[in-house]
Scaffold this motif. Structure first.
Motif, PDB file in Angstrom:
ATOM      1  N   GLU A   1       8.231   4.134  -9.180  1.00 18.46           N
ATOM      2  CA  GLU A   1       7.730   3.214  -8.163  1.00 18.46           C
ATOM      3  C   GLU A   1       6.503   2.450  -8.640  1.00 18.46           C
ATOM      4  N   ALA A   2       6.174   1.421  -7.887  1.00 16.36           N
ATOM      5  CA  ALA A   2       4.919   0.699  -8.129  1.00 16.36           C
ATOM      6  C   ALA A   2       3.806   1.498  -7.456  1.00 16.36           C
ATOM      7  N   LEU A   3       2.770   1.759  -8.202  1.00 18.84           N
ATOM      8  CA  LEU A   3       1.677   2.577  -7.690  1.00 18.84           C
ATOM      9  C   LEU A   3       0.511   1.710  -7.242  1.00 18.84           C
ATOM     10  N   THR A   4      -0.203   2.205  -6.258  1.00 22.41           N
ATOM     11  CA  THR A   4      -1.409   1.522  -5.797  1.00 22.41           C
ATOM     12  C   THR A   4      -2.523   1.771  -6.814  1.00 22.41           C
ATOM     13  N   PRO A   5      -3.562   0.954  -6.786  1.00 24.10           N
ATOM     14  CA  PRO A   5      -4.696   1.203  -7.694  1.00 24.10           C
ATOM     15  C   PRO A   5      -5.285   2.615  -7.530  1.00 24.10           C
ATOM     16  N   SER A   6      -5.335   3.099  -6.313  1.00 22.90           N
ATOM     17  CA  SER A   6      -5.851   4.444  -6.065  1.00 22.90           C
ATOM     18  C   SER A   6      -4.962   5.509  -6.705  1.00 22.90           C
ATOM     19  N   GLN A   7      -3.642   5.328  -6.581  1.00 24.53           N
ATOM     20  CA  GLN A   7      -2.709   6.278  -7.189  1.00 24.53           C
ATOM     21  C   GLN A   7      -2.795   6.226  -8.714  1.00 24.53           C
ATOM     22  N   LEU A   8      -2.948   5.030  -9.263  1.00 24.47           N
ATOM     23  CA  LEU A   8      -3.094   4.896 -10.714  1.00 24.47           C
ATOM     24  C   LEU A   8      -4.371   5.573 -11.201  1.00 24.47           C
ATOM     25  N   LYS A   9      -5.443   5.442 -10.437  1.00 18.69           N
ATOM     26  CA  LYS A   9      -6.702   6.094 -10.800  1.00 18.69           C
ATOM     27  C   LYS A   9      -6.531   7.612 -10.779  1.00 18.69           C
TER      28      LYS A   9
END
Length: 70
Positions: free
Chosen positions: A30-38
């Protein structure tokens, strides 16, 4: 009853590898949010530190630092 000893380093390594595989699944799925990527980046950094600390603490006679130079 058979007794066996669990090596704490084996458990740490297994958990670190689980983090890496889970991260790969998340990145593929999936495409991750910036928070999830962090969060994912932090988890991968922690897993890397665990693997490096296990390698540094390795009790074998092999010098793991020389592998990079070859």
């Amino acid at each position: 009853m058979e007794e066996f000893e669990i090596d704490p380093q084996d458990l740490l390594l297994e958990n670190a590898l689980r983090v890496v595989f889970k991260a790969a699944e998340m990145l593929d799925a999936e495409a991750l949010t910036p928070s999830q990527l962090k969060d994912l980046s932090g988890a991968l950094r922690d897993a890397t530190e665990i693997v490096l600390s296990i390698e540094t603490a390795c009790g074998c006679d092999h010098d793991h630092g020389d592998e990079e130079a070859e």
